[in-house]
Design a protein around this motif. Structure first.
Motif, PDB file in Angstrom:
ATOM      1  N   GLU A 119      -6.914  19.670  -8.288  1.00 31.12           N
ATOM      2  CA  GLU A 119      -6.247  19.736  -6.712  1.00 31.12           C
ATOM      3  C   GLU A 119      -6.074  18.142  -5.925  1.00 31.12           C
ATOM      4  N   LYS A 120      -6.791  17.994  -5.911  1.00 33.27           N
ATOM      5  CA  LYS A 120      -6.996  16.483  -5.124  1.00 33.27           C
ATOM      6  C   LYS A 120      -6.100  15.403  -6.311  1.00 33.27           C
ATOM      7  N   MET A 121      -6.658  15.580  -7.311  1.00 33.77           N
ATOM      8  CA  MET A 121      -6.522  14.401  -8.597  1.00 33.77           C
ATOM      9  C   MET A 121      -4.931  14.544  -8.487  1.00 33.77           C
ATOM     10  N   ALA A 122      -4.197  15.432  -8.329  1.00 36.48           N
ATOM     11  CA  ALA A 122      -2.944  15.763  -8.855  1.00 36.48           C
ATOM     12  C   ALA A 122      -1.984  15.435  -7.415  1.00 36.48           C
ATOM     13  N   LYS A 123      -2.157  15.674  -6.343  1.00 33.08           N
ATOM     14  CA  LYS A 123      -2.085  15.688  -5.199  1.00 33.08           C
ATOM     15  C   LYS A 123      -1.885  13.622  -5.164  1.00 33.08           C
ATOM     16  N   SER A 124      -3.073  12.940  -4.873  1.00 25.02           N
ATOM     17  CA  SER A 124      -3.260  11.432  -4.749  1.00 25.02           C
ATOM     18  C   SER A 124      -1.972  11.113  -5.923  1.00 25.02           C
ATOM     19  N   ALA A 125      -2.338  11.633  -7.036  1.00 28.79           N
ATOM     20  CA  ALA A 125      -1.070  10.982  -8.753  1.00 28.79           C
ATOM     21  C   ALA A 125      -0.017  11.475  -8.085  1.00 28.79           C
ATOM     22  N   ARG A 126       0.478  12.459  -7.388  1.00 26.20           N
ATOM     23  CA  ARG A 126       1.827  12.270  -6.630  1.00 26.20           C
ATOM     24  C   ARG A 126       1.918  11.132  -5.803  1.00 26.20           C
ATOM     25  N   THR A 127       1.054  11.628  -4.531  1.00 28.12           N
ATOM     26  CA  THR A 127       1.497  10.060  -4.283  1.00 28.12           C
ATOM     27  C   THR A 127       2.118   8.838  -4.437  1.00 28.12           C
ATOM     28  N   VAL A 128       0.690   8.614  -5.389  1.00 27.54           N
ATOM     29  CA  VAL A 128       1.426   7.672  -6.067  1.00 27.54           C
ATOM     30  C   VAL A 128       2.848   7.174  -6.842  1.00 27.54           C
ATOM     31  N   ILE A 129       3.110   8.383  -7.656  1.00 24.73           N
ATOM     32  CA  ILE A 129       4.404   7.793  -7.929  1.00 24.73           C
ATOM     33  C   ILE A 129       5.453   7.836  -7.466  1.00 24.73           C
ATOM     34  N   ASP A 130       4.937   9.644  -6.387  1.00 19.51           N
ATOM     35  CA  ASP A 130       6.365   9.690  -5.442  1.00 19.51           C
ATOM     36  C   ASP A 130       6.302   9.381  -4.148  1.00 19.51           C
ATOM     37  N   VAL A 131       5.631   8.658  -3.762  1.00 20.09           N
ATOM     38  CA  VAL A 131       5.998   7.684  -2.776  1.00 20.09           C
ATOM     39  C   VAL A 131       5.641   6.447  -2.238  1.00 20.09           C
ATOM     40  N   CYS A 132       4.587   5.971  -3.096  1.00 18.21           N
ATOM     41  CA  CYS A 132       3.859   4.844  -3.439  1.00 18.21           C
ATOM     42  C   CYS A 132       5.260   3.579  -4.264  1.00 18.21           C
ATOM     43  N   MET A 133       4.915   4.438  -5.329  1.00 18.98           N
ATOM     44  CA  MET A 133       6.300   3.886  -6.468  1.00 18.98           C
ATOM     45  C   MET A 133       7.855   4.517  -6.259  1.00 18.98           C
ATOM     46  N   ASP A 134       8.204   5.569  -5.986  1.00 20.24           N
ATOM     47  CA  ASP A 134       9.555   5.964  -5.676  1.00 20.24           C
ATOM     48  C   ASP A 134       9.875   6.242  -6.861  1.00 20.24           C
ATOM     49  N   LEU A 135       9.549   6.197  -8.297  1.00 17.98           N
ATOM     50  CA  LEU A 135       9.882   6.105  -9.441  1.00 17.98           C
ATOM     51  C   LEU A 135      11.033   7.391  -9.718  1.00 17.98           C
ATOM     52  N   ARG A 136      12.565   6.531  -9.855  1.00 17.73           N
ATOM     53  CA  ARG A 136      13.259   7.069 -10.480  1.00 17.73           C
ATOM     54  C   ARG A 136      13.174   7.778 -11.775  1.00 17.73           C
ATOM     55  N   ARG A 137      14.174   8.837 -12.358  1.00 15.85           N
ATOM     56  CA  ARG A 137      14.277   9.612 -13.078  1.00 15.85           C
ATOM     57  C   ARG A 137      14.276   8.593 -14.314  1.00 15.85           C
ATOM     58  N   GLY A 138      14.361   8.410 -15.408  1.00 11.15           N
ATOM     59  CA  GLY A 138      15.044   7.769 -16.618  1.00 11.15           C
ATOM     60  C   GLY A 138      13.882   6.540 -16.437  1.00 11.15           C
ATOM     61  N   GLU A 139      13.605   5.700 -15.393  1.00 12.76           N
ATOM     62  CA  GLU A 139      12.857   4.522 -16.083  1.00 12.76           C
ATOM     63  C   GLU A 139      11.380   4.080 -16.501  1.00 12.76           C
ATOM     64  N   ASN A 140      11.496   3.433 -16.711  1.00 11.80           N
ATOM     65  CA  ASN A 140      10.271   3.137 -17.648  1.00 11.80           C
ATOM     66  C   ASN A 140       8.926   2.387 -17.170  1.00 11.80           C
ATOM     67  N   ILE A 141       8.414   3.057 -16.525  1.00 16.66           N
ATOM     68  CA  ILE A 141       7.040   3.081 -16.834  1.00 16.66           C
ATOM     69  C   ILE A 141       5.303   2.861 -17.314  1.00 16.66           C
ATOM     70  N   LEU A 142       4.868   1.681 -16.903  1.00 20.09           N
ATOM     71  CA  LEU A 142       3.525   1.529 -17.593  1.00 20.09           C
ATOM     72  C   LEU A 142       2.720   1.786 -16.977  1.00 20.09           C
ATOM     73  N   ILE A 143       0.763   2.833 -17.412  1.00 20.88           N
ATOM     74  CA  ILE A 143       0.288   2.627 -17.129  1.00 20.88           C
ATOM     75  C   ILE A 143      -1.025   2.001 -17.650  1.00 20.88           C
ATOM     76  N   VAL A 144      -2.010   1.536 -16.991  1.00 20.02           N
ATOM     77  CA  VAL A 144      -2.344   0.162 -17.906  1.00 20.02           C
ATOM     78  C   VAL A 144      -3.642   0.766 -16.591  1.00 20.02           C
ATOM     79  N   CYS A 145      -5.284   1.149 -18.431  1.00 20.54           N
ATOM     80  CA  CYS A 145      -6.314   1.826 -17.411  1.00 20.54           C
ATOM     81  C   CYS A 145      -7.574   0.919 -18.853  1.00 20.54           C
ATOM     82  N   ASP A 146      -8.854   0.841 -18.438  1.00 24.50           N
ATOM     83  CA  ASP A 146      -9.729   0.735 -19.277  1.00 24.50           C
ATOM     84  C   ASP A 146     -10.393   2.454 -19.359  1.00 24.50           C
TER      85      ASP A 146
END
Length: 444
Positions: A119-146
């Motif tokens: 739940e904590k992982m999902a909540k933080s991820a939603r904060t990044v996507i919904d609040v910080c980046m304000d991802l709009r429907r249909g936008e191209n998004i790239l997640i780069v990790c290692d």
């Protein structure tokens, strides 16, 4: 042999007791005990059968116990014998039932800690996507990790997929140091996205790939050194809208002030010039427009020290890169460059790291790796001093200096490496105004 009714009942009661005793002995031999609830069922069963036997006997003045031939299955078997046989069969059945219940596999319930973590992982991820980046429907998004951040990358991918069906997750090889360029295919993909999020071990913030992506219209959030623990606790749990408001209100205190003086009780005393128009107030966690860039967790104000103007001593007493310092590290500064490093294992690490980076440059550019590239102070009340500079430099009341590449802020030191050190409780003056003292804000 002829028996009186009462004697027959006594015999049958004795037989029932023997059956129950035999069942208990058998259970003990088989290393299990019949639960209390099943013992009650046996008692009820015996009581019912005994009542039936007594009723049968009461209707007969005397009786002859029958001799039953082995294997006899005639229809005229005495009901009394059948009742006794039923008792034996049902008693054995209860034991078998209990044994099967014990042997049956049970599905393990999810641990409460596992549920909380997810739940904590999902909540933080939603904060990044919904609040910080304000991802709009249909936008191209790239997640780069290692390989060190795949769990975080997957959580971000899951959250982004709720808002957009154009989500791409890439796992690139782990870099060797901060500021190292990502592989060319990754850099090319970054330029084609509207949103880029990069939780990686080493920072991509000060790379040509990020600068080009921003120039082409991407909004970028980097998370250098991000760990699962950092992703779910501390600075990532802050209200970034409030942080944005507080940082915005600092603008009036920064206007038209040119000289910065930083001191600390551990020995820091350094002075330098800044262009007051170049203070960066957008590292607040809200990155919702094209060509914006932020670090997460966010919450700092920073600027480019004017090249060649810094002189004095900086004592790093909080953390360096991804470690708490074992003893304070002293940096001697002349004309904006580090000329001496002393103190503990961190000092040896600094000399080695920047010495190796200098060898990769042309001889005329080698001293530029020692440029004081950035100065800033933290504004995130939830951030902790934990040994990871990504969060440490955001902690409310800390200040930090970065050494190395300053081109992202408009400088000329293109050296491909930048590392920061944090001061725990500094005092900062802007001209004659005390901004904060010993880590506590004076001006609001």
């Amino acid at each position: 042999m002829t028996l009186q009714c009462t004697e027959a009942v006594n015999v049958l009661n004795t037989l029932v007791e023997l059956i129950v005793g035999f069942h208990g002995w058998f259970n003990h031999l088989c290393f299990f005990k019949t639960p209390i609830v099943q013992q009650d069922r046996i008692s009820q069963m015996f009581d019912g059968k005994n009542a039936h036997i007594q009723e049968h006997l009461n209707g007969t003045g005397n009786m002859v116990l029958p001799f039953r031939r082995k294997g006899s299955g005639s229809d005229d078997d005495d009901p009394l014998d059948q009742d006794i046989e039923d008792i034996m069969n049902e008693a054995d059945g209860l034991g078998d039932e209990h044994e099967l219940a014990q042997d049956a596999p049970t599905e393990a319930a999810p641990e409460e800690d596992d549920i909380d973590f997810s739940e904590k992982m999902a909540k933080s991820a939603r904060t990044v996507i919904d609040v910080c980046m304000d991802l709009r429907r249909g936008e191209n998004i790239l997640i780069v990790c290692d390989p060190t951040t795949t769990e975080i990358g997957q959580a971000l991918h899951d959250a982004a997929s709720i808002r957009s069906d154009r989500v791409l997750l890439i796992v690139m090889p782990k870099g060797r140091h901060h500021g190292e360029e990502p592989p060319a295919p990754v850099a090319n993909l970054m330029r084609q996205q509207q949103v880029v999020i990069a939780p990686t071990r080493y920072s991509l913030t000060h790379t040509r790939a990020v600068r080009q992506a921003i120039k082409d219209g991407s909004r970028v959030a980097t998370m250098p050194g991000m760990t699962v623990e950092m992703f779910t606790e501390g600075g990532m749990t802050a209200d970034f809208n409030i942080i944005k408001k507080n940082i915005g209100e600092m603008n009036a205190q920064l206007r038209r002030k040119r000289i910065v003086n930083v001191k600390s009780e551990t020995g820091t005393n350094v002075t330098f010039e800044v262009n007051w128009r170049e203070w960066k107030l957008d590292d607040n966690g809200i990155c919702n427009r094209p060509r914006m860039v932020t670090n997460l967790p966010a919450g700092k104000i920073f600027t480019l020290p004017r090249e060649g103007t810094m002189n004095g001593t900086i004592v790093i007493d909080g953390s360096w890169d991804s470690n708490l310092v074992d003893e304070p590290v002293m940096l001697q500064i002349e004309n904006g460059l580090v000329v001496d490093v002393k103190g503990g294992t961190a000092a040896a690490q600094i000399r080695q790291t920047f010495g190796e980076a200098a060898k990769r440059l042309k001889s005329k550019d080698q001293e530029n790796v020692w440029t004081i590239a950035e100065f800033g102070f933290g504004m995130n009340p939830n951030a902790r001093l934990s040994g990871n500079v990504l969060e440490d430099e955001k902690r409310l009341g800390t200040a930090y200096f970065s050494i190395g590449d300053n081109t992202t802020l408009g400088g000329t030191a293109a050296v491909g490496i930048q590392i920061s050190g944090v001061l725990k409780s500094p005092s900062v003056w802007l001209d004659e105004t005390v901004l904060f003292e010993n880590g506590s804000f004076i001006v609001r």
